[in-house]
Scaffold this motif. Structure first.
Motif, PDB file in Angstrom:
ATOM      1  N   HIS A 250       0.840  -1.188   0.000  1.00 34.80           N
ATOM      2  CA  HIS A 250       0.000   0.000   0.000  1.00 34.80           C
ATOM      3  C   HIS A 250       0.882   1.248   0.000  1.00 34.80           C
ATOM      4  CE1 HIS A 250      -3.357  -2.560   2.076  1.00 34.80           C
ATOM      5  NE2 HIS A 250      -3.011  -3.007   0.884  1.00 34.80           N
ATOM      6  N   HIS A 251       0.337   2.340  -0.468  1.00 33.04           N
ATOM      7  CA  HIS A 251       1.013   3.648  -0.487  1.00 33.04           C
ATOM      8  C   HIS A 251       2.125   3.750  -1.535  1.00 33.04           C
ATOM      9  CE1 HIS A 251      -1.100   4.295   3.252  1.00 33.04           C
ATOM     10  NE2 HIS A 251      -0.443   3.303   3.834  1.00 33.04           N
ATOM     11  N   LEU A 252       2.397   2.675  -2.281  1.00 35.06           N
ATOM     12  CA  LEU A 252       3.459   2.714  -3.283  1.00 35.06           C
ATOM     13  C   LEU A 252       2.964   2.062  -4.572  1.00 35.06           C
ATOM     14  CD1 LEU A 252       6.459   3.484  -3.731  1.00 35.06           C
ATOM     15  CD2 LEU A 252       7.044   1.134  -3.104  1.00 35.06           C
ATOM     16  N   SER A 253       3.065   2.786  -5.669  1.00 38.09           N
ATOM     17  CA  SER A 253       2.583   2.256  -6.944  1.00 38.09           C
ATOM     18  C   SER A 253       3.619   2.484  -8.040  1.00 38.09           C
ATOM     19  CB  SER A 253       1.255   2.919  -7.341  1.00 38.09           C
ATOM     20  OG  SER A 253       1.453   4.304  -7.606  1.00 38.09           O
ATOM     21  N   ILE A 254       3.326   1.940  -9.214  1.00 37.82           N
ATOM     22  CA  ILE A 254       4.164   2.143 -10.394  1.00 37.82           C
ATOM     23  C   ILE A 254       3.300   2.716 -11.500  1.00 37.82           C
ATOM     24  CG2 ILE A 254       5.371   0.934 -12.269  1.00 37.82           C
ATOM     25  CD1 ILE A 254       6.555  -0.921 -10.188  1.00 37.82           C
ATOM     26  N   ASP A 255       3.790   3.762 -12.161  1.00 41.52           N
ATOM     27  CA  ASP A 255       3.130   4.308 -13.347  1.00 41.52           C
ATOM     28  C   ASP A 255       4.073   4.143 -14.523  1.00 41.52           C
ATOM     29  OD1 ASP A 255       0.496   5.317 -12.606  1.00 41.52           O
ATOM     30  OD2 ASP A 255       1.591   6.680 -11.283  1.00 41.52           O
ATOM     31  N   CYS A 256       3.555   3.591 -15.614  1.00 34.75           N
ATOM     32  CA  CYS A 256       4.370   3.283 -16.788  1.00 34.75           C
ATOM     33  C   CYS A 256       4.019   4.219 -17.945  1.00 34.75           C
ATOM     34  CB  CYS A 256       4.148   1.843 -17.222  1.00 34.75           C
ATOM     35  SG  CYS A 256       4.645   0.612 -15.999  1.00 34.75           S
TER      36      CYS A 256
ATOM     37  N   LYS B  99     -12.289  10.152 -18.088  1.00 32.71           N
ATOM     38  CA  LYS B  99     -11.032  10.419 -17.403  1.00 32.71           C
ATOM     39  C   LYS B  99      -9.969   9.488 -17.972  1.00 32.71           C
ATOM     40  CE  LYS B  99     -13.038  11.941 -12.991  1.00 32.71           C
ATOM     41  NZ  LYS B  99     -12.370  13.237 -12.836  1.00 32.71           N
ATOM     42  N   TRP B 100      -8.770  10.044 -18.168  1.00 30.77           N
ATOM     43  CA  TRP B 100      -7.683   9.297 -18.782  1.00 30.77           C
ATOM     44  C   TRP B 100      -6.480   9.217 -17.835  1.00 30.77           C
ATOM     45  CZ3 TRP B 100      -8.044   6.999 -23.596  1.00 30.77           C
ATOM     46  CH2 TRP B 100      -9.166   7.353 -24.358  1.00 30.77           C
ATOM     47  N   SER B 101      -5.733   8.134 -17.970  1.00 35.68           N
ATOM     48  CA  SER B 101      -4.558   7.957 -17.112  1.00 35.68           C
ATOM     49  C   SER B 101      -3.492   7.163 -17.843  1.00 35.68           C
ATOM     50  CB  SER B 101      -4.948   7.211 -15.830  1.00 35.68           C
ATOM     51  OG  SER B 101      -5.235   5.848 -16.110  1.00 35.68           O
ATOM     52  N   LEU B 102      -2.314   7.129 -17.264  1.00 36.30           N
ATOM     53  CA  LEU B 102      -1.254   6.237 -17.716  1.00 36.30           C
ATOM     54  C   LEU B 102      -1.513   4.845 -17.149  1.00 36.30           C
ATOM     55  CD1 LEU B 102       1.763   8.576 -16.903  1.00 36.30           C
ATOM     56  CD2 LEU B 102       0.925   8.026 -19.211  1.00 36.30           C
ATOM     57  N   PRO B 103      -1.038   3.796 -17.805  1.00 32.59           N
ATOM     58  CA  PRO B 103      -1.156   2.467 -17.208  1.00 32.59           C
ATOM     59  C   PRO B 103      -0.284   2.372 -15.965  1.00 32.59           C
ATOM     60  CG  PRO B 103       0.164   2.380 -19.208  1.00 32.59           C
ATOM     61  CD  PRO B 103      -0.409   3.764 -19.133  1.00 32.59           C
ATOM     62  N   GLY B 104      -0.798   1.731 -14.953  1.00 30.20           N
ATOM     63  CA  GLY B 104      -0.047   1.612 -13.713  1.00 30.20           C
ATOM     64  C   GLY B 104      -0.636   0.540 -12.830  1.00 30.20           C
ATOM     65  N   GLY B 105      -0.099   0.401 -11.652  1.00 31.01           N
ATOM     66  CA  GLY B 105      -0.606  -0.599 -10.735  1.00 31.01           C
ATOM     67  C   GLY B 105       0.226  -0.656  -9.476  1.00 31.01           C
ATOM     68  N   PHE B 106      -0.160  -1.568  -8.613  1.00 28.31           N
ATOM     69  CA  PHE B 106       0.534  -1.729  -7.343  1.00 28.31           C
ATOM     70  C   PHE B 106       1.509  -2.896  -7.397  1.00 28.31           C
ATOM     71  CE2 PHE B 106      -3.183   0.726  -6.311  1.00 28.31           C
ATOM     72  CZ  PHE B 106      -2.717   1.628  -5.363  1.00 28.31           C
ATOM     73  N   ILE B 107       2.400  -2.934  -6.424  1.00 28.88           N
ATOM     74  CA  ILE B 107       3.475  -3.921  -6.374  1.00 28.88           C
ATOM     75  C   ILE B 107       3.064  -5.064  -5.457  1.00 28.88           C
ATOM     76  CG2 ILE B 107       5.910  -4.270  -5.799  1.00 28.88           C
ATOM     77  CD1 ILE B 107       6.019  -1.053  -6.040  1.00 28.88           C
TER      78      ILE B 107
ATOM     79  N   THR C 158       7.258  -4.762 -15.255  1.00 26.91           N
ATOM     80  CA  THR C 158       7.158  -5.668 -16.410  1.00 26.91           C
ATOM     81  C   THR C 158       5.789  -6.326 -16.451  1.00 26.91           C
ATOM     82  OG1 THR C 158       9.541  -6.102 -16.364  1.00 26.91           O
ATOM     83  CG2 THR C 158       8.158  -7.693 -17.518  1.00 26.91           C
ATOM     84  N   ARG C 159       5.297  -6.769 -15.299  1.00 25.83           N
ATOM     85  CA  ARG C 159       3.968  -7.396 -15.235  1.00 25.83           C
ATOM     86  C   ARG C 159       2.879  -6.418 -15.640  1.00 25.83           C
ATOM     87  NH1 ARG C 159       0.399  -6.609 -11.497  1.00 25.83           N
ATOM     88  NH2 ARG C 159       1.931  -5.951  -9.934  1.00 25.83           N
ATOM     89  N   ILE C 160       2.948  -5.197 -15.144  1.00 26.79           N
ATOM     90  CA  ILE C 160       1.935  -4.191 -15.448  1.00 26.79           C
ATOM     91  C   ILE C 160       1.867  -3.932 -16.949  1.00 26.79           C
ATOM     92  CG2 ILE C 160       1.385  -1.733 -15.195  1.00 26.79           C
ATOM     93  CD1 ILE C 160       2.498  -2.018 -12.277  1.00 26.79           C
ATOM     94  N   LEU C 161       3.023  -3.782 -17.590  1.00 23.45           N
ATOM     95  CA  LEU C 161       3.027  -3.551 -19.035  1.00 23.45           C
ATOM     96  C   LEU C 161       2.610  -4.792 -19.810  1.00 23.45           C
ATOM     97  CD1 LEU C 161       6.078  -1.256 -19.830  1.00 23.45           C
ATOM     98  CD2 LEU C 161       3.653  -0.727 -19.934  1.00 23.45           C
TER      99      LEU C 161
END
Length: 258
Positions: free
Chosen positions: A19-25, A47-55, A66-69
């Motif tokens: 929690h509190h830490l994510s990745i934006d690609c 609403k638009w965003s970059l692809p991202g997710g949590f670890i 790598t998994r997120i992409l």
């Protein structure tokens, strides 16, 4: 994606993700002198965003990126570059309307202490691929995943416009120290084609003669005894990357000054 997938993601996230830490690609796509970026459109919202997710708890940062992409593109082998961390206190703020919308599409009651609504620091990664070979897929919270010209990027959520602009800046700086092109050009290509690639990514004109001399002198590409027929009296030589030298330059860096 069906609503239950989003609901399952919210429930599993409580125990399976940091929690509190994510990745934006920021995934840049190149094809035929066009440079684009991959964007997601929120489910049932403009609403638009970059692809991202949590670890995940059992992942390191590069594995997570790598998994997120991979989930968005299906690509297994893609060169990723971490470029900046974004941690302003209000960067992940969600309005009451956003929270209500998120609760609706996930079928989850979200109070102020819900893990997904707390302050989040994001680690930025960028990558470049040949976009005509990618079939983008939306994530749990979006209903569209598509390429957008870099000069037409709309207003994005949170600080994603800043992340995008910083990624583009980092890519253009890094291009002088690490080679690109292996997955962006055909196996065999002409000097004008690799010249056009660099011009498009850098967003500026490059002297063709000086560029050709420099790129050949680095030894990253080798001339073939083949020509490409592109019209009357125009049959430029074909080149291909020297994979061993390319990979070495990718690991150790280089200096490319035009």
């Amino acid at each position: 994606m069906p609503q239950h997938n989003a609901t399952e993601f919210i429930k599993k996230g409580e125990k399976e993700y940091l929690h509190h830490l994510s990745i934006d690609c920021v995934l840049f796509g190149y094809h035929d002198r066009h440079l684009k970026v991959l964007l997601l459109k929120w489910k049932d919202a403009e609403k638009w965003s970059l692809p991202g997710g949590f670890i995940r708890l059992d992942e390191n940062l590069e594995q997570a990126a790598t998994r997120i992409l991979n989930e968005r593109t299906g690509l297994d082998e893609i060169f990723l570059q971490q470029f900046q961390t974004f941690g302003e206190p209000g960067r992940s703020y969600r309005s009451k309307e956003d929270v209500a919308h998120l609760s609706t599409i996930t079928n989850a009651a979200m109070g102020p202490d819900h893990w997904l609504l707390k302050r989040t620091v994001s680690i930025g990664y960028y990558a470049v691929t040949e976009y005509s070979k990618v079939n983008p897929q939306p994530d749990h919270l979006s209903d569209e995943c598509t390429w957008c010209e870099i000069d037409a990027v709309p207003r994005l959520i949170f600080d994603h416009n800043l992340i995008f602009s910083e990624a583009l800046k980092a890519l253009r700086m890094q291009i002088y120290h690490q080679p690109i092109g292996y997955n962006l050009l055909p196996e065999k290509f002409t000097l004008p084609e690799i010249h056009d690639l660099y011009e498009t990514i850098l967003g500026k004109a490059l002297d063709r003669r000086n560029f050709a001399k420099k790129i050949v002198s680095l030894g990253l590409i080798k001339k073939l005894n083949e020509r490409k027929s592109i019209g009357a009296h125009r049959s430029p030589f074909l080149y291909k990357f020297d994979k061993r030298r390319y990979d070495k330059a990718l690991r150790e860096g280089m200096i490319l000054a035009f």
